[in-house]
Design a protein around this motif. Sequence first.
Motif, PDB file in Angstrom:
ATOM      1  N   ALA A   1     -18.750 -61.864 -59.888  1.00  0.00           N
ATOM      2  CA  ALA A   1     -17.692 -61.816 -60.576  1.00  0.00           C
ATOM      3  C   ALA A   1     -17.143 -62.452 -58.993  1.00  0.00           C
ATOM      4  N   SER A   2     -15.424 -63.196 -59.288  1.00  0.00           N
ATOM      5  CA  SER A   2     -14.667 -62.828 -57.874  1.00  0.00           C
ATOM      6  C   SER A   2     -13.245 -63.056 -58.922  1.00  0.00           C
ATOM      7  N   TYR A   3     -12.289 -62.380 -58.006  1.00  0.00           N
ATOM      8  CA  TYR A   3     -10.427 -62.303 -58.964  1.00  0.00           C
ATOM      9  C   TYR A   3      -9.717 -62.191 -57.723  1.00  0.00           C
ATOM     10  N   TYR A   4      -9.153 -63.690 -57.783  1.00  0.00           N
ATOM     11  CA  TYR A   4      -8.106 -63.942 -56.397  1.00  0.00           C
ATOM     12  C   TYR A   4      -6.477 -63.635 -57.155  1.00  0.00           C
ATOM     13  N   HIS A   5      -5.643 -63.135 -56.694  1.00  0.00           N
ATOM     14  CA  HIS A   5      -3.710 -62.456 -57.138  1.00  0.00           C
ATOM     15  C   HIS A   5      -3.540 -62.611 -55.747  1.00  0.00           C
ATOM     16  N   ILE A   6      -2.458 -63.798 -55.813  1.00  0.00           N
ATOM     17  CA  ILE A   6      -1.048 -63.503 -55.268  1.00  0.00           C
ATOM     18  C   ILE A   6      -0.220 -62.541 -56.225  1.00  0.00           C
ATOM     19  N   VAL A   7       0.154 -61.836 -55.120  1.00  0.00           N
ATOM     20  CA  VAL A   7       1.178 -60.853 -55.207  1.00  0.00           C
ATOM     21  C   VAL A   7       2.338 -61.070 -54.718  1.00  0.00           C
ATOM     22  N   ASN A   8       3.134 -62.094 -54.310  1.00  0.00           N
ATOM     23  CA  ASN A   8       4.243 -62.148 -53.692  1.00  0.00           C
ATOM     24  C   ASN A   8       3.832 -63.747 -52.205  1.00  0.00           C
ATOM     25  N   ALA A   9       4.129 -64.844 -52.734  1.00  0.00           N
ATOM     26  CA  ALA A   9       3.831 -66.284 -52.647  1.00  0.00           C
ATOM     27  C   ALA A   9       4.951 -65.760 -50.967  1.00  0.00           C
ATOM     28  N   VAL A  10       6.168 -65.261 -51.430  1.00  0.00           N
ATOM     29  CA  VAL A  10       6.888 -65.398 -49.729  1.00  0.00           C
ATOM     30  C   VAL A  10       5.663 -64.757 -48.384  1.00  0.00           C
ATOM     31  N   THR A  11       5.552 -63.648 -49.177  1.00  0.00           N
ATOM     32  CA  THR A  11       4.821 -63.014 -48.007  1.00  0.00           C
ATOM     33  C   THR A  11       3.950 -63.284 -47.183  1.00  0.00           C
ATOM     34  N   SER A  12       2.652 -64.409 -48.366  1.00  0.00           N
ATOM     35  CA  SER A  12       1.562 -64.379 -48.654  1.00  0.00           C
ATOM     36  C   SER A  12       0.849 -63.457 -48.888  1.00  0.00           C
ATOM     37  N   THR A  13       1.173 -62.281 -49.680  1.00  0.00           N
ATOM     38  CA  THR A  13       0.663 -61.067 -49.547  1.00  0.00           C
ATOM     39  C   THR A  13      -0.108 -61.399 -51.107  1.00  0.00           C
ATOM     40  N   ALA A  14      -1.031 -61.101 -51.183  1.00  0.00           N
ATOM     41  CA  ALA A  14      -3.058 -61.752 -51.992  1.00  0.00           C
ATOM     42  C   ALA A  14      -3.548 -60.313 -51.751  1.00  0.00           C
ATOM     43  N   VAL A  15      -4.430 -60.513 -53.287  1.00  0.00           N
ATOM     44  CA  VAL A  15      -5.330 -59.035 -53.604  1.00  0.00           C
ATOM     45  C   VAL A  15      -6.638 -59.941 -53.858  1.00  0.00           C
ATOM     46  N   GLY A  16      -8.278 -59.618 -53.738  1.00  0.00           N
ATOM     47  CA  GLY A  16      -9.484 -59.829 -53.754  1.00  0.00           C
ATOM     48  C   GLY A  16     -10.239 -59.087 -54.473  1.00  0.00           C
ATOM     49  N   VAL A  17     -10.915 -59.209 -55.015  1.00  0.00           N
ATOM     50  CA  VAL A  17     -11.739 -58.610 -55.454  1.00  0.00           C
ATOM     51  C   VAL A  17     -13.306 -59.600 -55.487  1.00  0.00           C
ATOM     52  N   GLU A  18     -14.506 -59.408 -55.024  1.00  0.00           N
ATOM     53  CA  GLU A  18     -15.629 -59.481 -55.686  1.00  0.00           C
ATOM     54  C   GLU A  18     -16.364 -58.309 -56.011  1.00  0.00           C
ATOM     55  N   VAL A  19     -16.875 -58.772 -57.397  1.00  0.00           N
ATOM     56  CA  VAL A  19     -18.175 -58.149 -57.596  1.00  0.00           C
ATOM     57  C   VAL A  19     -20.010 -58.735 -57.697  1.00  0.00           C
ATOM     58  N   THR A  20     -21.541 -58.555 -57.429  1.00  0.00           N
ATOM     59  CA  THR A  20     -22.542 -59.142 -57.555  1.00  0.00           C
ATOM     60  C   THR A  20     -23.083 -57.800 -58.114  1.00  0.00           C
ATOM     61  N   HIS A  21     -23.920 -58.202 -58.769  1.00  0.00           N
ATOM     62  CA  HIS A  21     -24.405 -57.652 -59.851  1.00  0.00           C
ATOM     63  C   HIS A  21     -26.455 -58.272 -59.137  1.00  0.00           C
ATOM     64  N   SER A  22     -26.721 -57.577 -58.849  1.00  0.00           N
ATOM     65  CA  SER A  22     -28.568 -57.925 -58.568  1.00  0.00           C
ATOM     66  C   SER A  22     -29.565 -57.489 -59.917  1.00  0.00           C
ATOM     67  N   PHE A  23     -30.170 -58.224 -60.723  1.00  0.00           N
ATOM     68  CA  PHE A  23     -30.837 -58.087 -61.688  1.00  0.00           C
ATOM     69  C   PHE A  23     -32.272 -57.358 -61.458  1.00  0.00           C
ATOM     70  N   SER A  24     -33.254 -58.334 -60.502  1.00  0.00           N
ATOM     71  CA  SER A  24     -33.871 -57.605 -60.223  1.00  0.00           C
ATOM     72  C   SER A  24     -33.944 -55.903 -59.483  1.00  0.00           C
ATOM     73  N   THR A  25     -32.933 -55.681 -58.837  1.00  0.00           N
ATOM     74  CA  THR A  25     -32.914 -54.280 -58.265  1.00  0.00           C
ATOM     75  C   THR A  25     -32.032 -53.409 -59.189  1.00  0.00           C
ATOM     76  N   ASN A  26     -30.963 -53.920 -60.172  1.00  0.00           N
ATOM     77  CA  ASN A  26     -31.010 -53.439 -60.712  1.00  0.00           C
ATOM     78  C   ASN A  26     -29.201 -52.764 -60.095  1.00  0.00           C
ATOM     79  N   GLU A  27     -28.086 -53.366 -58.449  1.00  0.00           N
ATOM     80  CA  GLU A  27     -27.807 -53.207 -57.827  1.00  0.00           C
ATOM     81  C   GLU A  27     -26.635 -53.772 -57.822  1.00  0.00           C
ATOM     82  N   ASN A  28     -25.392 -52.984 -57.762  1.00  0.00           N
ATOM     83  CA  ASN A  28     -24.347 -53.393 -57.381  1.00  0.00           C
ATOM     84  C   ASN A  28     -23.257 -53.627 -56.402  1.00  0.00           C
TER      85      ASN A  28
END
Length: 276
Positions: free
Chosen positions: A184-211
């Motif tokens: 799952a990933s999320y990208y958000h533009i905070v301020n378009a004038v200064t190209s300020t953005a934040v992003g997050v990526e979460v990966t879950h493996s079912f075989s190892t149960n690791e995040n």
Amino acid sequence: MGKGPGLYTEIGKKARDLLYKDYQSDQKFTITTYSPTGVVITSSGTKKGQLFLADVNTQLKNRNITTDVKVDTNSNLSTTITLDEPAPGLKTIFSFKLPDQRSGKVEVQYLHEYAGISSSIGLTANPVVNFSGVIGTNALALGTDVSFDTKSGNFTKCNAGLSFSNSDLIASLTMNNKGDSLNASYYHIVNAVTSTAVGVEVTHSFSTNENTITLGTQHALDPLTTLKARVNNTGKASALIQHQWRPKSFLTISGEVDTKSIDKSAKVGLALALKP
């Protein structure tokens, strides 16, 4: 025709670029030159520890046909021929590598207002067939990406993805590795004038149960200078500064530290790209 959903590779691309693009721990130099006949020559060299890798890429455009030929230090030759828009929305790509006799491949891409399709087949007796398709709009898209090995009769890849976007945010959810990995990933533009953005990526493996969780941000100090930073749940933190010191020419300095092992030396990368 309005902007469509694009190809499957574009699902989550904004977040991936923010979190991973331009970060490196090597030293890389790239220079691009243009000949009077329109040939574009790009030479690059990368120093990885004690190993030095180099390649030369030559690109020639003739109307709607683009030919790329790349040679590296191991004498591998890669050729890609792209036929752009023989029909509206259609693109055909033919590629092969030498001396690998099984690398020949033909790919067809089709972009429509409500769909994006890409299909390729290897030019061998028992080829690998790839297909990816996306339906929807530029706001909401659903797609799949599969590969089938005709020699073994097995699916070597089976992925699916969903993307939602509006004017300032993009969210995506993908199932990879034949259903073993959820991303799952999320990208958000905070301020378009200064190209300020934040992003997050979460990966879950079912075989190892690791995040795996990665957070990142970017901010333009001025129109020519960009700062980026990221950190993940394993304690590795990275940052970079990229400066466009002349049009299309960039200097990028990046570094990475392991916050759980401060005694270890930081990794520092340097990239210089020159274009006339």
